[in-house]
Write an enzyme that holds these catalytic residues in place. Structure first.
Site, PDB file in Angstrom:
ATOM      1  CG  ASP A  54      -0.402  -0.046   2.517  1.00  0.00           C
ATOM      2  OD1 ASP A  54       0.833  -0.139   2.623  1.00  0.00           O
ATOM      3  OD2 ASP A  54      -1.162   0.018   3.512  1.00  0.00           O
ATOM      4  CB  SER A  55       4.574   1.710  -0.232  1.00  0.00           C
ATOM      5  OG  SER A  55       4.763   0.583  -1.072  1.00  0.00           O
ATOM      6  CD  GLU A 191       7.924  -0.348   7.493  1.00  0.00           C
ATOM      7  OE1 GLU A 191       6.876  -0.975   7.242  1.00  0.00           O
ATOM      8  OE2 GLU A 191       8.166   0.776   7.010  1.00  0.00           O
TER       9      GLU A 191
END
Ligand code: KIV
Length: 274
Positions: A54-55, A191
Site C-alpha cells: 500500500d506504499s 519493519e
C-alpha cells in the site's frame, strides 16, 4: 501459447518454497511491485516475492501516507502485477481499515485473492489481529503479519520511527510475533526494529521473517522499489540503498539487490538500527 501456459510449474514459488529456504538458511528476496512491466523485470532478475504494497499510495498516487489507499486500488494493482508475474509469489497489502473487523477482513482478503490474483495478504498489527489471522488461516487464506513500524498507524504513533528500542516495546513485538505465528500467520514482516530484536524473532518462530530496516539476520529482505532505484524524492531512509546508481539499468540494479541479499551483504550495518 498463452503467457501463463509458458510458466515452468516446477519453479513456481510457493509458501513451501520459502519455508524450505528458511530451513536451509538460504535468503529469499522481495520488492514492492505495482505494475506488469516492473513485475516482469523483477521476474527476469529472479525475485521470489512481489509485494503489492500500500506504499503505492505514496510512490504511485503521491499521497503523504498510505491511508487513502482503497481495496479497489489494491485489487487493480495486484491484477496489473499478476499480468507480469510468471513464478514469484504475489503478496498484497490489506489497506487501511479494510481489515478492522475479522469478518470484513475475510471478505476483503477473499477479493484480493479472487479478483486480484494475490497468493497471500499482508496485515499490519500485533496481537489485536490474531483473531483475524486465525479466521483467515483456518479458511485457507495465507497471511503475512506486519510488525514493528506500522505505517497505517502513523497518526496513532506520531511518526515513522524505529520500534522496539526499549525493553517493553521489544518484549511486546517479540510476544506479538509468537502470537501471530501461533494464530496461523505463514510469514512475518518486520519493519524498522533493532537488529538484536529481529534476530530473536527469527529464531523464535518457524515461519520465514522478511525484514526492512531490521538487519541481515532476517530470512528475507524487502525494499520499496522506488527507494532502491533512487526515484523516491527527498531524503533516502537509512535502511534503503540506491542499487541503480552503480548499475547499468533497472534489471541490473534488481540483480545487484538480489545478489547482495543472498550473499548477506545487504543490509550492511549502516542500513540497520540498534
Ligand atoms: O507497503 C509497503 O510497501 C510495505 C513495505 C514497506 C514493507 O509494506
Amino acid at each position: 501459447m498463452t503467457k501463463n501456459s509458458s510458466k515452468d510449474s516446477a519453479a513456481v514459488i510457493t509458501l513451501s518454497t520459502l519455508r524450505e529456504m528458511k530451513q536451509r538458511g538460504e535468503k529469499f528476496t522481495c520488492l514492492t511491485a505495482y505494475d506488469a512491466s516492473f513485475a516482469s523485470i523483477m521476474e527476469d532478475a529472479g525475485i521470489e516475492v512481489l509485494l503489492v504494497g500500500d506504499s503505492l499510495g505514496m510512490v504511485i498516487q503521491g499521497h503523504d501516507t498510505t491511508l487513502p489507499v482503497t481495496l479497489n486500488d489494491m485489487i487493480y494493482h495486484t491484477q496489473c502485477v499478476n499480468r507480469g508475474r510468471r513464478r514469484a509469489l504475489i503478496m498484497s497489502d490489506m489497506p487501511f481499515m479494510s481489515d478492522a473487523l475479522p469478518a470484513q477482513a475475510f471478505d476483503n482478503a477473499a477479493r484480493l485473492i479472487k479478483e486480484g490474483g494475490a497468493h497471500i495478504v499482508k496485515i499490519e498489527g500485533g496481537e489485536v489481529m490474531a483473531e483475524t489471522i486465525r479466521l483467515l488461516s483456518e479458511r485457507g487464506i495465507p497471511v503475512c503479519g506486519h510488525l514493528g513500524l506500522l505505517p497505517q498507524s502513523i497518526h496513532k504513533t506520531g511518526g515513522y520511527r524505529v520500534q522496539g528500542r526499549d525493553d517493553q516495546g521489544a518484549d511486546k513485538i517479540l510476544a506479538d510475533a509468537k502470537t501471530l505465528a501461533e494464530a496461523g500467520a505463514d510469514l512475518l514482516l518486520l519493519e524498522c526494529v533493532p537488529v538484536g530484536l529481529a534476530e530473536k524473532i527469527v529464531h523464535a518462530v518457524k515461519v520465514p521473517v522478511i525484514g526492512i530496516g531490521a538487519g541481515s539476520s532476517c530470512d528475507a529482505q524487502v525494499l520499496v522499489l522506488y527507494d532502491m532505484l533512487g526515484i523516491t524524492p527527498g531524503k533516502r531512509p537509512r535502511f534503503t540503498k540506491d542499487f541503480l546508481k552503480d548499475s547499468s539499468g533497472v534489471h541490473d540494479a534488481i540483480v545487484a539487490y538480489i545478489n547482495a541479499v543472498k550473499r548477506g551483504e545487504f543490509p550492511a550495518p549502516e542500513h540497520t538500527f540498534s
